[in-house]
Motif scaffolding. Structure first.
Motif, mmCIF file in Angstrom:
data_model
loop_
_atom_site.group_PDB
_atom_site.id
_atom_site.type_symbol
_atom_site.label_atom_id
_atom_site.label_comp_id
_atom_site.label_asym_id
_atom_site.label_seq_id
_atom_site.Cartn_x
_atom_site.Cartn_y
_atom_site.Cartn_z
ATOM 1 N N MET A 5 43.239 38.457 34.083
ATOM 2 C CA MET A 5 42.624 39.770 33.867
ATOM 3 C C MET A 5 41.102 39.675 33.794
ATOM 4 O O MET A 5 40.397 40.605 34.150
ATOM 5 C CB MET A 5 43.152 40.381 32.556
ATOM 6 C CG MET A 5 44.641 40.639 32.554
ATOM 7 S SD MET A 5 45.129 41.767 33.834
ATOM 8 C CE MET A 5 44.642 43.310 33.141
ATOM 9 N N MET A 6 40.594 38.527 33.343
ATOM 10 C CA MET A 6 39.143 38.379 33.240
ATOM 11 C C MET A 6 38.470 38.392 34.616
ATOM 12 O O MET A 6 37.329 38.801 34.751
ATOM 13 C CB MET A 6 38.794 37.055 32.532
ATOM 14 C CG MET A 6 39.117 37.034 31.066
ATOM 15 S SD MET A 6 38.208 38.247 30.113
ATOM 16 C CE MET A 6 36.677 37.387 29.822
ATOM 17 N N LYS A 7 39.213 37.952 35.642
ATOM 18 C CA LYS A 7 38.578 37.885 36.972
ATOM 19 C C LYS A 7 38.193 39.280 37.467
ATOM 20 O O LYS A 7 37.144 39.449 38.086
ATOM 21 C CB LYS A 7 39.478 37.150 37.965
ATOM 22 C CG LYS A 7 40.870 37.701 38.153
ATOM 23 C CD LYS A 7 41.640 36.851 39.133
ATOM 24 C CE LYS A 7 43.078 37.296 39.275
ATOM 25 N NZ LYS A 7 43.916 36.905 38.141
ATOM 26 N N PHE A 8 39.038 40.263 37.158
ATOM 27 C CA PHE A 8 38.715 41.634 37.585
ATOM 28 C C PHE A 8 37.559 42.186 36.761
ATOM 29 O O PHE A 8 36.724 42.939 37.258
ATOM 30 C CB PHE A 8 39.943 42.530 37.446
ATOM 31 C CG PHE A 8 41.104 42.060 38.256
ATOM 32 C CD1 PHE A 8 41.042 42.077 39.648
ATOM 33 C CD2 PHE A 8 42.249 41.580 37.645
ATOM 34 C CE1 PHE A 8 42.110 41.625 40.407
ATOM 35 C CE2 PHE A 8 43.314 41.134 38.402
ATOM 36 C CZ PHE A 8 43.247 41.160 39.780
ATOM 37 N N PHE A 9 37.535 41.799 35.512
ATOM 38 C CA PHE A 9 36.436 42.206 34.614
ATOM 39 C C PHE A 9 35.101 41.698 35.162
ATOM 40 O O PHE A 9 34.126 42.437 35.282
ATOM 41 C CB PHE A 9 36.721 41.657 33.213
ATOM 42 C CG PHE A 9 35.590 41.826 32.244
ATOM 43 C CD1 PHE A 9 35.221 43.083 31.807
ATOM 44 C CD2 PHE A 9 34.886 40.724 31.773
ATOM 45 C CE1 PHE A 9 34.171 43.246 30.907
ATOM 46 C CE2 PHE A 9 33.838 40.872 30.880
ATOM 47 C CZ PHE A 9 33.482 42.141 30.455
#
Length: 446
Positions: free
Chosen positions: A1-5
């Motif tokens: 999820m952090m990659k999209f952030f």
């Protein structure tokens, strides 16, 4: 999820460069398709990283947020033509998307509150910065104070929970069942105002009428869903007391939904009518959630996604007429079938979805919600019949009023729809009606 952030974070410098308007949109399309390819299981949290993760509930709403943000940029080409602070506008859209993404994906209760309130700021900027009339300041104040006034009790409630349980993770709260009146009201009111429930809905029509098209789209598409999402997350640990008090909210919502449906027939402003119809739809969602059964839960979820696409599309259509005639009055926007016959088709398609005609997601959602409310009490059938009937009524009223009749003789020059507008409307309508084929993802959770 952090990659999209991080994807979104690194898009911010892109907004501040020249001639990046369409590139930002293309990058968001890319983000959308990357996010769609996440591996999701129906029942568990997946893709965990730090305090962020995603279950089916978050997944659908994050997808909707990205999709509406793409279409907001597409709808705001007028700003691009006039070069009206487009860099700030793009920054605003990305910042808003960032806040929404974090709201839906965080697992920490306090972080959820923080981003829930944070999404208010860019929305306010959109209304005040790019709105049309001087009353937009007042509309912005309404939006701000309605939401902030009930948000403080929510914050107090979250602090109390942390003090009592030493735990902030939403996932662990499902093992707890609290039976406290003050806590219940303090936690739940913020979401009911955000939905908005009847009696606290006055900020919504004001905000919609004053907002630019992008502001209306994000308000109708996502901001109303924040309330529903919050309720879905909180109801899990307030079950016992909700069973005692749910009849209050159901009665208010059903009666309010009926009254608002009647009020739709009194509107002379296209945007105002669409905004009031949103309140009527959300009232059924609140009722379904408060019943606390499975049908109500999934029905609310499906109707929220469906309404997000449908309502946003109708605001786009209203804006297309507004850009031609510079008026949103029903009396001036008459006889449009003479000028834009192909746009008539889109009005018909989106308004038919709005009144829950097959094969739209709204139909699936409303069937589930009617099921759930009927199982709660057969008396609710009376109000449901009226709300359903009038929702078809005001949709047909809007369509026939705009498309038929003698057109306004003061129209000097006029041009039909351009390909960008047709594409934008198609991208609203197509997922709204095609997702019915995969409705089992929303229906079979546990």
């Amino acid at each position: 999820m952090m990659k999209f952030f991080f994807f979104l974070i690194f898009m911010i410098p892109l907004c501040l460069l020249k001639n990046m308007f369409w590139l930002v949109q293309m990058m968001l399309f890319m983000l959308m398709f990357m996010f769609m390819n996440l591996s999701m299981t129906i029942d568990l949290y997946k893709n965990m990283s730090y305090m962020m993760s995603c279950d089916i509930l978050s997944y659908g709403l994050i997808l909707l947020s990205i999709w509406i943000s793409i279409l907001m940029i597409m709808a705001s080409e007028n700003l691009f033509k006039l070069n009206f602070y487009i860099n700030y506008f793009l920054f605003n859209v990305i910042f808003l998307l960032l806040m929404l993404y974090l709201t839906f994906s965080t697992m920490n209760m306090f972080m959820f509150y923080l981003f829930f309130e944070g999404s208010l700021i860019p929305t306010l900027m959109l209304i005040i910065g790019w709105g049309y009339q001087p009353e937009r300041i007042q509309a912005g104040m309404y939006l701000l104070f309605y939401t902030l006034f009930v948000s403080l009790p929510l914050l107090m409630g979250i602090f109390y929970l942390f003090n009592d349980l030493n735990c902030m993770l939403i996932y662990f709260l499902k093992f707890i069942n609290l039976n406290m009146y003050m806590l219940y009201f303090s936690m739940i009111l913020a979401f009911l105002v955000k939905m908005p429930m009847y009696f606290v809905h006055l900020w919504l029509p004001k905000a919609h009428v004053e907002a630019p098209v992008s502001g209306s789209m994000i308000l109708a598409g996502i901001m109303l869903k924040l309330g529903g999402y919050g309720l879905m997350r909180l109801m899990i640990f307030l079950q016992e007391i909700n069973m005692k008090l749910n009849y209050i909210w159901i009665v208010i919502s059903l009666l309010g939904g009926f009254y608002i449906s009647l009020k739709c027939f009194c509107q002379v402003d296209i945007k105002s009518l669409i905004a009031y119809s949103s309140v009527a739809h959300m009232s059924i969602v609140i009722s379904g959630l408060m019943v606390m059964n499975y049908w109500g839960f999934i029905g609310s979820y499906i109707l929220m996604i469906g309404h997000g696409l449908c309502s946003s599309g109708m605001f786009c259509l209203a804006n297309i007429s507004y850009e031609r005639l510079h008026s949103r009055s029903l009396y001036i926007n008459k006889g449009m079938m003479n000028f834009m016959p192909s746009m008539s088709l889109w009005w018909f398609l989106l308004l038919s979805s709005n009144m829950a005609a097959p094969p739209s997601m709204n139909l699936m959602g409303e069937i589930s919600l009617i099921n759930s409310l009927m199982s709660w009490s057969w008396l609710s059938m009376i109000m449901l019949m009226l709300v359903s009937f009038f929702s078809a009524g005001y949709s047909l009223y809007l369509y026939s009023f705009i498309q038929h009749g003698k057109y306004y003789s003061g129209i000097y020059s006029y041009y039909t729809g351009v390909s960008r507008e047709y594409l934008m409307l198609f991208l609203h309508w197509f997922p709204l009606n095609i997702m019915v084929l995969k409705i089992d993802y929303s229906m079979i959770w546990f």
